[in-house]
Each structure stands twice: as C-alpha cells, then as structure tokens.
Design an enzyme around this catalytic site. Structure first.
Site, short mmCIF file in Angstrom:
data_model
loop_
_atom_site.label_atom_id
_atom_site.label_comp_id
_atom_site.label_asym_id
_atom_site.label_seq_id
_atom_site.Cartn_x
_atom_site.Cartn_y
_atom_site.Cartn_z
N SER A 515 48.02 85.28 43.40
CA SER A 515 47.65 83.91 43.77
C SER A 515 48.92 83.14 44.13
O SER A 515 49.65 83.57 45.01
CB SER A 515 46.87 83.26 42.62
N HIS A 628 38.60 86.50 43.48
CA HIS A 628 39.98 86.14 43.12
C HIS A 628 40.34 86.64 41.72
O HIS A 628 41.51 86.80 41.41
CB HIS A 628 40.13 84.62 43.21
#
Length: 669
Positions: A515, A628
C-alpha cells in the site's frame, strides 16, 4: 536454539482469536476463533466460551461456516451472532443474524441474509435487537450498472448494490425487522439508551456525504420518529456510548484538523442536546487501534466504556508501537494509562462491575490471545493460549528495539529481527515499510517478518513520520510531502540499524512494503541504487491514475495532497514513483490483487509495462479475486504463494555476498 524455525506453511496452522465479549454476570467470555480450512481453501470461524477467571476454553459453535460478532443478551440467556451457515452451497457466503441459547442449543435465524445485517445491539430489557442492515430488494432486470454516486465501490465489498445501510429493530421472539431510519444515507453503530427508549447511531445525512469523511451522532426514538443530530458535522464519529444515567453520550472522533491524519479523541455530548466536549484535546495520542500486522485486518475493538459511576471511561490508546488501555476522567479529560509493555491490544470488553476488562492482545512472539486486565493496577492474567501447540515447537526471532534521529532530528522508532540461531556473521537485510501512511508497526506478531528471519534474512522495520502513535505533529507530517522527509526518515533509520547491529550486511539490502509501503518501496528504488532487490505490494505508482480509480483516493486532495489533480497536476506527477521509473535498476517483484479497489491493479500494470519496456528485471504476480487485504485475509493458498514469492525473490538476489565490484554502489541520487 531449542525448536525449529517457522515456515510459510505454519500460517495455515495458526488460530486467530478476536472480539472478546464478557457476559453480563462477568463469569464467561465469548469470542471468535478463526482457522484455515485447507481442503476448501478458506476460513472457518466459530464461537468459543472462556471462563473469565481462567480455565479451559470450550468450543460453542461448529460447522463449515463463519460465525462472528457474538453479543450477549442483558440477562445472559442468549448470544446473538452473525453467520453464513445457511448460505447455499457454492453460492456467495451471505450472513444472517442469529440467536442461540447461551447454555447451548440450536441457533435461530432472526434477520435473514436478504437484509445483509452487519452489526447488532441488544435493548436493555433483552426483548429487541437493533442491527445495521439494508432493505431487501429484488434482483435487477438488467446486469448493466448505472452509477450516480462517487462512492460506488469499496475494497473487500465490491461495487455498491444500490442499497444504503439503515438501522433495523427485530424482536427476540421473531418477526419482520422494522426499519427505524430512512433516506439515501448510510447509518452505523446503533446503541440503546439505558431506558430503552432511544437509539444513538452515527451517519452523515447530508447530500454531499460521499465527498467527506464527516459523520455525526444522532438519536432516534426506538418506536419511530425523526432522528435528531447531536454533533456539529466537523469530523468522523464512531461508537456512541450512553452514560449509565442516560444524560451523556461518549464517542470516538476528531475535528478533521488534519483529515485522516488527525488524532482520534474522546468526545462527550449531552443526550438532550448541547455543545460536544473534546475530553482528550490536551492528550497528544490517538485513541483506538493502529498497529499493522498480517494477522488481522480492521479488528472490532469496541468503543469507549463508561464506569458504573459515570465518572470515567475506558479506552484504547495508540502509544508508539503499542496499544494500551487507558482511563479518561469524564469531568477533566485527564488520562491515566492502565496497562504498559510490549503489546498490541486489538479487542476490548469491560466487565459489568467495571473493575476488570478482557482484551485480545498480541505481542512479538504471540499471534493473539485473551487476557483479563485489572483496571485498578493494570495487572494482566492470561486466559487463553490458542497457538500453544504450534508455538511450543518453534524458535522465533525476538525484535530488538532502537530509536534514532530522522529528518530534522525527529526521533524514529524501529526494530530489528535477526535470524534465530544464526547470530554469527552478516545477514542479508530487508527494510520493511508499513502502509497508511497513518498506521504503524509495533509490538505485534508478524508472520511474514518471522518467515524472512527464519529464511536467513535480518528484518528492519520502522515508524517514520506519518505513523500513528507519536503525536499529532508526527502523524500529520507527510502532508504534501510523500516521498520527502518520510523517505529521509526511512533511510536514516536503516543507516542507524546498520551502525548499531553489526550482523546486518550493508551490501545485501532489500526493501519491501504494501500500500503506502509499496509506494515508498518503488519511490525508494527510483531514488537510490543501494538496494539489491525490492518487493512492492498493492502499491501506488501514479497518483494521477489512482485518484479516480480507487475507492477512496479522491479524498486525498482535501488535505493530504495540495488539491485535486487538475489543481496540482505537477505535484501529483512529481510525487509519483512512475515519474522516476527510468532510474530504477533494482530487480523488482510486483505483487497485486486483481480485485484491489483501494490501490487498483492498474497501478501495478503501469509500473510493470514501463520496467519491461526499459528492459529491467521485473516480475509481476497477480492474485485473482484478491482485495487490498490479500496478505491479511486473502485466500490461504494465495497468502502462502505470496510469501513463497517474497522469500524466493530475496533469496535469489540477496542470499549470496555481493561481489567486490558492487560494494561501492548505493549512494543516493
């Protein structure tokens, strides 16, 4: 070394314990234990019951499904919970709200999966439950999607189904759920008033709700009527909690002074209306949970809990690399730290007499267990050891903590893991960068780091500016400066670790992160050649493209970045790793989930295409159906394969000592 080292496959043997809830009589704790179903390549979660004063834990529910969110009825006779137990075979695992007798028996469905229930709260008399759900709808006549709102997707959930979340009430005896809120707005966190006549909840009931993070605390009559707003629409609010006398409502929130980089504080507002008071405004720490690991994602931590006399509130505190319990004086706002030590608390339930609490907690050598905490002196007594059988076989790496000056002399906290049983000689070293940027690494178990250490790598992980837990100024310091002094902090911390720990090999360095940590990984190798290998995961390569394709990146221009792309196009591009791709010579492994809606897979595709055209050493690994949270909640086989790629990549590029000609490389450009 007394046991074997940890392996990648040991991930599949772990048991994750979470969401402890103390019974109304204080004698039992119900919690959730999650395990891997290897044959089905998925997870199973069941309810377990633990004696609150210690003793053998007992499995309460069984089956090939996921039972979560257990909540005791006020009389202790029932446990409400969410479950996908009645989902059709091979179909989507949708959940319903169930109740089960607390002494054992058959579970009974109260709110069908068609309502998509997600939260539950018992009325004080135990006859009703409030839950968050969606009005049922018929299957659409067409599979064509017509989009009319900007917040039309969410990572881990997918595309919006056209239904807003509302508060429903259902009777324990059964019957159709009754909707008590309305409108094209989402509602959350229902909490009953002590007299059972009202419900508090949080919502943004404004037409522009999709382009702000603001939510307010509202109160609505339980038997129907118009909701009444109590707060001032200045920032997000969470977890409203009524005082014992019903005159005040406490909640977690902030005033958006630094948008998502603002310390979360404890606020109190009069239930009858009046000015909200920020009790912890002078306490320079954020409340709640902030530690990033691969053991869990978005844990249910619970909200502020009033003591029985209404004079104090029990909260969680993000303090450096730890999470602790604190008590806040309801009159003065003074904060007393109840616990201390090397731990990450990720679940909290206060017992009925408010003299003790049960927490779910991790430390660097423990994935997670339940502990009973004396709120007077902070003493902790262990209640469970869910991974004892596995951990007793292993020798784990214990982190060595250090603090060093970063950019401008600001202190940076970090840790080093050395390969267990291999203390002699120099070890190839991997710098890990956390996501956020407003999360933090800390005193918690990270399987990936332990696997790297067991594979012969030293691991350095740090909390540069932007990290939560070190005060408002530190957390907010990445504003308009991604790739600036945060990069300097990381390089300074790595240099400090290399100086202090002679077993780290400065000529065999790798870097990895996910991320924001993936963004920084790619940024780093575009600005220095000192790393011999890199792994960027679920990353951002181009701020311009991520802005409109992510589920939330369009919010960055309000504070984190200097405006939206059309207002600051030069900044967006100059702070994008893709702008420096021609400088990248470090061999790069790109790992990305194909259903990542936070940092869409196009971010990886652009980076890969550019590096391939430049004839650089790059491999791109795509994980189908992965969001994610691939590294935390992804399919077990995907998590294992991901770790195999990481270890293989660093072994290929770092395991052998660098040739003499390469020693001089590594100066920053």
């Amino acid at each position: 070394m007394t046991g074997r080292t940890i392996t990648i496959e040991d991930l599949l043997a772990l048991r994750w314990i979470s969401d402890p809830q103390v019974s109304p009589d204080g004698r039992r704790v119900v919690c959730v234990v999650t395990v891997v179903d290897r044959e089905a390549d998925t997870y199973r979660s069941h309810l377990w019951v633990v004696p609150a004063d210690g003793g053998e834990m007992r499995q309460f529910t069984t089956g090939a499904h996921r039972d979560t969110l257990p909540r005791w009825s006020p009389d202790g006779r029932w446990i409400a919970f969410l479950s996908d137990r009645d989902a059709p075979a091979g179909g989507r695992r949708v959940r319903g709200l169930y109740v089960i007798p607390a002494d054992g028996g058959e579970a009974r469905l109260l709110v069908p999966p068609a309502y998509a229930p997600s939260e539950a709260s018992w009325s004080p008399d135990g006859r009703l439950l409030a839950c968050v759900g969606k009005p049922p709808h018929k299957e659409p006549a067409s599979d064509v999607r017509v989009i009319t709102r900007i917040r039309y997707k969410a990572d881990g959930e997918g595309l919006w189904d056209g239904r807003y979340r509302h508060i429903f009430i259902v009777a324990l005896a059964g019957g159709e759920p009754r909707q008590v809120t309305d409108g094209d707005y989402d509602h959350a966190d229902p909490a009953w008033s002590p007299d059972g006549r009202h419900l508090a909840f949080v919502a943004n009931r404004d037409p522009d709700a999709d382009v702000t993070d603001v939510t307010d605390v509202w109160v609505v009559p339980a038997d129907g009527g118009s909701p009444r707003r109590l707060t001032r629409s200045v920032g997000p609010c969470q977890f409203p909690s009524w005082s014992p006398d019903g005159t005040r409502i406490a909640y977690y929130g902030h005033d958006n002074a630094a948008m998502g980089a603002t310390n979360i504080g404890l606020w109190v507002v009069p239930a009858a209306g009046g000015e909200p008071v920020h009790l912890t405004r002078h306490y320079d720490r954020s409340l709640g949970h902030h530690i990033i690991t691969d053991m869990r994602a978005h844990p249910r931590i619970g909200g502020p809990a009033w003591t029985a006399d209404g004079r104090r509130l029990v909260v969680l505190i993000a303090d450096g690399g730890t999470t602790q319990i604190g008590e806040v004086d309801a009159a003065t706002g003074s904060v007393r730290a109840v616990t201390a030590g090397r731990q990450e608390i990720y679940g909290l339930s206060v017992d009925p007499d408010r003299a003790a609490a049960v927490v779910a907690a991790s430390d660097p050598l423990t994935p997670g267990d339940l502990w009973r905490v004396d709120l007077a002196d902070g003493g902790m007594r262990r209640l469970t050891s869910v991974n004892h059988a596995l951990l007793s076989e292993l020798t784990l790496a214990e982190p060595l903590r250090f603090v060093c000056p970063g950019a401008d002399g600001w202190p940076v906290e970090g840790w080093v893991l050395l390969p267990p049983g291999r203390q002699e000689g120099r070890h190839p070293t991997v710098l890990q960068v956390h996501g956020g940027p407003h999360g933090a690494y800390g005193e918690a178990f990270v399987h990936e780091f332990q696997v790297l250490a067991a594979s012969g790598f030293a691991v350095v992980y740090t909390n540069p500016r932007g990290s939560q837990g070190y005060g408002q100024a530190v957390t907010a310091a990445t504003r308009h400066d991604w790739g600036g002094k945060d990069y300097e902090d990381l390089m300074a911390a790595l240099d400090a670790a290399l100086q202090r720990f002679s077993s780290l090999d400065p000529d065999r360095l790798g870097v990895a992160g996910g991320s924001y940590g993936g963004y920084m990984t790619t940024w780093i190798i575009g600005h220095t050649d000192r790393f011999k290998a890199a792994v960027t995961m679920r990353s951002i390569s181009n701020h311009l493209s991520q802005w409109g394709t992510s589920d939330l990146a369009y919010m960055k221009g309000f504070w984190e970045f200097p405006g939206d792309p059309w207002e600051a196009p030069t900044w967006y591009w100059e702070r994008s790793p893709l702008a420096y791709v021609a400088r990248i010579t470090t061999p790069l492994l790109i790992l990305h989930g194909e259903q990542d809606l936070r940092c869409p897979v196009g971010e990886a595709e652009q980076l890969f295409a550019a590096l391939m055209k430049l004839r650089r050493r790059v491999v791109f690994v795509r994980f189908p159906d992965a969001s994610h949270d691939l590294s935390r909640t992804g399919r077990p086989t995907h998590r294992v394969e991901r770790l195999r790629w990481i270890v293989r990549w660093f072994t290929e590029h770092l395991a052998q000592p660098a040739p003499p000609a390469a020693v001089a490389a590594g100066e920053s450009r």
